[in-house]
Design an enzyme around this catalytic site. Sequence first.
Site, PDB file in Angstrom:
ATOM      1  N   LYS A 239       0.850  -1.184   0.000  1.00  0.00           N
ATOM      2  CA  LYS A 239       0.000   0.000   0.000  1.00  0.00           C
ATOM      3  C   LYS A 239       0.888   1.237   0.000  1.00  0.00           C
ATOM      4  CE  LYS A 239      -3.611  -2.300   2.761  1.00  0.00           C
ATOM      5  NZ  LYS A 239      -4.374  -2.265   4.035  1.00  0.00           N
ATOM      6  N   HIS A 240       0.308   2.374  -0.315  1.00  0.00           N
ATOM      7  CA  HIS A 240       1.089   3.608  -0.346  1.00  0.00           C
ATOM      8  C   HIS A 240       1.486   4.033   1.066  1.00  0.00           C
ATOM      9  CE1 HIS A 240       0.635   4.290  -4.605  1.00  0.00           C
ATOM     10  NE2 HIS A 240      -0.679   4.182  -4.520  1.00  0.00           N
ATOM     11  N   SER A 241       2.648   4.659   1.172  1.00  0.00           N
ATOM     12  CA  SER A 241       3.110   5.173   2.458  1.00  0.00           C
ATOM     13  C   SER A 241       2.125   6.198   2.986  1.00  0.00           C
ATOM     14  CB  SER A 241       4.485   5.834   2.301  1.00  0.00           C
ATOM     15  OG  SER A 241       5.457   4.906   1.886  1.00  0.00           O
TER      16      SER A 241
END
Length: 606
Positions: A239-241
Amino acid sequence: ASSMITPWAEDLDKKKHVELKMDQALLLIHNELHGTNMTVYWNSERCYHCLFQILVNVSWSGKPGKPSIAAVALSTQHGSLLQLNDTLEEKEICRLEYKFGEFGNYSLLVKHVHNGVNEIACDIVVNKNPIDSNLPVCIAFLVGVALIIAVSLLRFLLSLDDFHNWISKAINSRETDRLINSELGSPGRAGSIGGEAQQEAWHPPSALPRLRSIDTFRGLALILMVFVNYGGGKYWYFKHSSWNGLTVADLVFPWFVFIMGSSIFLSMTSMLQRGCSKFRLLGKIAWRSFLLFCIGVVIVNPNYCLGPLSWDKVRIPGVLQRLGVTYFVVAVLELIFAKPVPESCASERRCFSLRDIILSWPQWLFILLLESIWLGLTFFLPVPGCPTGYLGPGGIGDLGKYPNCTGGAAGYIDRLLLGDDHIYQHPSSAVLYHTKVPYDPEGILGTISSIVMAFLGIQAGKILLYYKDQTKDILIRFTAWCCFLGLISVALTKISENEGFIPINKNLWSISYVTTLSSFAFFILLILYPIVDVKGLWTGTPFFYPGMNSILVYVGHEVFENYFPFQWKLEDNQSHKEHLTQNIVATALWVLIAYILYKKKVFWKI
């Protein structure tokens, strides 16, 4: 912390039952302090300079020798910081840092230690061991490696004449026996079939004389994008940071932008050499950019069974919109200053080693001007209620001082020009930093950075074309760019996730994010180009096929995300294994679709 499984802990778990979800563990907090009420605060170690959040209050039981107990679910994605305070005196009792495991059962024992000194001990006991949530990823990786080795070995064996002749004889022998027994035809046909199979495996048709390494890289980025968009097994690193830092999901879009830049230069040069006028090419560029933007607006505003979508809530920025604007700017820039590609000049003294840069000095001047605008707006634009030059997430970050300053100037410009209702409402920063204001990672200011990224991709394309058939020169330049951009990233970030001058940040598309991902991109081309295009050791399979039909695969995976067979009802919705299996199958289906379309010579281009 000690590890043990106690019957009383299991009984207590039943009495104080907490339904655990994916990436959670159960913590039983035992307050054995006489006459003391406790407040337990929690924070994630990944949440930079964050305020502690109240987890639970644990009052004294009122009965000496009998602890009061509270049961809570804690995140296991990252390490946890726990702070226990005396509720009445607001004084810290103890502070712990611990990494809990998924579906584990733990007890936090808080009690007095009578060892001559009146001290308070806070100990964590493991009542039930956690599961290894990363095991499915490891198994999937090993299975993938095994398949690659098996296919590579088979291809190697087929390349050996003795092995191929043995296979052909075996096929011919079986086919001869079958045809004789059935009194049909001639046995010679089987050898022909075997020969065709080998030719099909080793000499796939090529629709255009193009670099397979470029399409392979594009396909690699696209397949990773499909996988993470479908959920990536619900693992945090897919997932995105939340804000600063890099995960696998943060890699794919910049690489796609980079390789788009390389393709722009190569295809534009080819069209100009075929006699296409600049005016006609400008029309094609404008039309394609317009289509990309419009398709993107449709995709990011799904309303499936939710009824008609209000124009007041239409999201304007998005991935394809960003690609469309980026494509238009860099393509027009290259078109305006397009020059004939110099012939190989290895024997000419006047040739210089930096011609791919010096011949493009007007474009570089424009790109540096754009980046100066990004830096100027980011660090000097006054934002109401926020410190000038703020790069943080807002919310509970920075000790909660700037809760509505998410993204600083970047967020302010989007909200000012587009309005709160027309940008992304659920940014990744909301997960850890509990931000309340909308923020769009594909916003206006970040588009400048994506233009810079695409132009660095154009630079890679120029190296491939200007130094055609000079493999050593190409690899030297790829290495030089990789190291140069990497050193810039080191200087900007101080090799730190949060403490650098300009941290790596996907939400902001910070300049350090661009230089880091561009450095990685040059490194990947450094590996792919000699292996795929020069030596022919790898055909780029399976990434080559989606790379040849990137728009169709991207739009298709977005539109059909919630349809069978790309998604189905899981037996256990809280299982990484089941989510990972579903996402791998869905991603593999798009690779298969791309392969079938490639074989049928069906390509969707706009």
